[in-house]
Structure formats: structure tokens, C-alpha cells
Design an enzyme around this catalytic site. Structure first.
Site, mmCIF file in Angstrom:
data_model
loop_
_atom_site.group_PDB
_atom_site.id
_atom_site.type_symbol
_atom_site.label_atom_id
_atom_site.label_comp_id
_atom_site.label_asym_id
_atom_site.label_seq_id
_atom_site.Cartn_x
_atom_site.Cartn_y
_atom_site.Cartn_z
ATOM 1 C CG HIS A 1 -16.447 -32.383 -6.083
ATOM 2 N ND1 HIS A 1 -16.959 -32.308 -7.521
ATOM 3 C CD2 HIS A 1 -15.938 -31.384 -6.497
ATOM 4 C CE1 HIS A 1 -16.755 -31.471 -7.676
ATOM 5 N NE2 HIS A 1 -16.049 -30.554 -6.733
ATOM 6 C CG HIS B 1 -16.365 -27.874 -4.387
ATOM 7 N ND1 HIS B 1 -15.085 -27.567 -5.249
ATOM 8 C CD2 HIS B 1 -15.776 -27.786 -2.889
ATOM 9 C CE1 HIS B 1 -14.323 -28.035 -4.259
ATOM 10 N NE2 HIS B 1 -14.066 -27.367 -3.188
ATOM 11 C CG ASP C 1 -18.780 -25.757 -7.700
ATOM 12 O OD1 ASP C 1 -18.944 -25.685 -7.238
ATOM 13 O OD2 ASP C 1 -18.326 -25.497 -9.250
ATOM 14 C CG HIS C 2 -19.112 -29.913 -9.157
ATOM 15 N ND1 HIS C 2 -18.864 -30.381 -10.062
ATOM 16 C CD2 HIS C 2 -18.722 -29.013 -8.413
ATOM 17 C CE1 HIS C 2 -18.584 -29.631 -10.773
ATOM 18 N NE2 HIS C 2 -17.710 -29.103 -9.648
ATOM 19 C CG HIS D 1 -10.714 -29.733 -7.085
ATOM 20 N ND1 HIS D 1 -10.300 -28.945 -7.273
ATOM 21 C CD2 HIS D 1 -12.260 -29.801 -7.398
ATOM 22 C CE1 HIS D 1 -11.918 -27.909 -7.544
ATOM 23 N NE2 HIS D 1 -12.630 -28.733 -7.119
ATOM 24 C CG ASP E 1 -14.902 -29.294 -10.649
ATOM 25 O OD1 ASP E 1 -15.192 -29.305 -11.518
ATOM 26 O OD2 ASP E 1 -15.180 -28.012 -9.772
ATOM 27 C CG HIS F 1 -16.117 -25.368 -13.819
ATOM 28 N ND1 HIS F 1 -16.745 -24.572 -13.308
ATOM 29 C CD2 HIS F 1 -15.756 -26.443 -12.927
ATOM 30 C CE1 HIS F 1 -17.146 -25.230 -12.222
ATOM 31 N NE2 HIS F 1 -16.485 -25.952 -11.664
HETATM 32 ZN ZN LIG Z 1 -14.980 -28.721 -7.432
#
Ligand SMILES: [Zn+2]
Length: 259
Positions: free
Chosen positions: A60, A62, A64-65, A118, A137, A175
Site C-alpha cells: 500500500h 503509505h 513507511d512502506h 487500511h 497493514d 509492524h
Molecule cells: Zn499503512
């Protein structure tokens, strides 16, 4: 006779509490990074394993990915595969994929499962021959992702799709949230024995400096309250007897948001 060699994986920490993970095909030498939270830890993992990066499989959009994608692609000329529904929000994509598509990493094959909730276009990658799933996530061990772009019904349906994977499936999430998830889960099902067993295991793993994943879908079904929203016991414990499962899920998710 064709002999297939099992996939190898390498798990490592990124950023504050993100997981990075590589999946490697020993037959062809191909290696995929699942997401790319940041480039340096992926590079360190490649150096440690001696594997060559051929693909990045994005779950996805985001940051942080995805923040490490540009740097890794520039260095390794790897292919970037990403969810079709988020193509406008992710840079450096070579291929977009959706439900049922097959993604090859060398001779390994992943099936794409759309798991929105998400984010609106979130996808997971399931390698059936090795019974390994990368769920980003959407599903966490003893938890699930926040419902940010979708709605609870959508997220519940996504979790149901992951729940139908074979019990032995080892899943990797985005995570290390397991310990906090367990503290919350105990408020929903204080007498769940599978949860108590998992809590002991997680305490041991963390004390030894080990990650708490992968976990199996079978174990998770018994202990994760978010996968148990259609169990009559859970509905009763949160005083929602007779409510549709997605509403029970929504209530548990809402309590977790406030926890
Ligand atoms: Zn995420």
C-alpha cells in the site's frame, strides 16, 4: 522430474517499529523486498544474505512502506509491483496488480489478494506453494490495521479473506505491534487460552530480542479478537449479541482506537 526448492525469507527491523522482509527463490536467485520502508536496512539485509534484489512488492501507498523504493530501484534496477488501486499514489511503479493476479519472483508465485480498509487499494501477497502471506497493514498479530480509507465492513471482509488461507500459512505483517495488541485483546477476551499461550510466547520472544512474527493463520484465528468478531462468545463479551459480525468488528476496532 522438476524439483521445487522452498522459498527462503529474511526478516529485519526498519524505522521505529516497521518490519522489512525479503523472500528469496534459491532456484533462480530472484529476491523480492516486501515494501521498502527505507533503503539502508534493505541494503544491509541484502549484504547479510548475499541475495540480489530483483523485485519490490508493494502492499500500500503509505510512506513507511514506500519511502525506500526510489533509492533501491535506482541501485538495483529492480521491478516494482504495486496495487492497481493506488497507482497514482506510488512512484516508480513498473507493474500494477489486482485480485487474483499472479506475481512471479523467479520461479516463486504469489497470488494477489485485495485487502482494502487500511487504505482503499491495499493488497496482500500469498505464496501458496510455501504457505507464506505478506499482509502489510491489514492483519497484525493479535491485531489489525487502522481503518483509515475504507470502512469497517470493508476491513472485516478483507480479514475474512486472509482468515480463509490455510491454517499453516505463516503471515508477515508491516509492524511489530504484537505486545500492545495482546494487552488490548485481553480486555476483549480475558479468558481466551490461545491468547494466554500466545502472550507467553511473545514475552519470551521479546525478552530474547526476537521478532514476534511470522505467526500462523491457524494460531491467529484462535487468539486474535479481530478475526473472531463472528464468534458468539466475542459478541456476548462486548454486549453485541445478534449484531452482524462486521458491527462486532467495528466495535472492537473502535475500542482499540481509544485504548
Ligand atoms: Zn499503512
Amino acid at each position: 522430474m522438476m524439483v521445487t526448492m522452498p522459498a527462503e525469507t529474511y526478516l529485519f527491523g526498519c524505522l521505529k517499529d516497521n518490519f522489512g522482509v525479503l523472500i528469496h527463490d534459491p532456484q533462480s536467485g530472484a529476491t523480492a523486498s516486501i515494501d521498502a520502508p527505507e533503503a539502508a536496512p534493505v541494503e544491509a539485509a541484502l549484504a547479510k544474505t548475499g541475495w540480489r534484489l530483483t523485485d519490490i512488492l508493494v502492499t500500500h501507498h503509505h510512506g513507511d512502506h514506500t519511502a525506500g523504493i526510489g533509492e533501491l530501484k535506482a541501485r538495483h534496477k529492480c521491478r516494482v509491483v504495486a496495487p492497481r488501486g493506488e497507482a497514482q499514489r506510488i512512484a516508480h511503479i513498473d507493474e500494477t496488480v489486482g485480485e487474483g493476479d499472479i506475481v512471479k519472483v523467479g520461479t516463486l508465485q504469489a497470488r494477489v489478494i485485495e485487502t482494502p480498509g487500511h487504505t482503499a487499494g491495499h493488497i496482500s501477497y500469498f505464496f501458496p506453494a510455501d504457505e507464506i502471506a505478506f499482509v502489510g497493514d491489514t492483519l497484525f498479530s493479535i491485531g489489525c490495521g487502522r481503518v483509515i480509507e475504507g470502512n469497517p465492513q470493508m476491513m472485516w471482509n478483507s480479514l475474512l479473506k486472509l482468515r480463509t488461507l490455510p491454517d499453516d500459512t505463516r503471515f508477515y505483517c508491516g509492524h511489530e505491534y504484537t505486545e500492545a495488541n495482546i494487552r488490548f485483546a485481553k480486555t476483549i477476551e480475558p479468558n481466551n487460552k490461545a491468547l494466554a499461550t500466545r502472550a507467553d510466547e511473545v514475552t519470551r520472544l521479546l525478552a530474547a530480542g526476537q521478532p514476534t512474527i511470522p505467526a500462523t493463520i491457524g494460531d491467529e484465528k484462535a487468539a486474535n479478537p479481530f478475526l473472531r468478531a463472528d464468534s458468539p462468545e466475542v459478541a456476548q463479551l462486548i454486549a453485541r449479541v445478534g449484531a452482524p459480525a462486521w458491527q462486532v468488528f467495528a466495535e472492537i476496532r473502535e475500542r482499540k482506537n481509544r485504548f
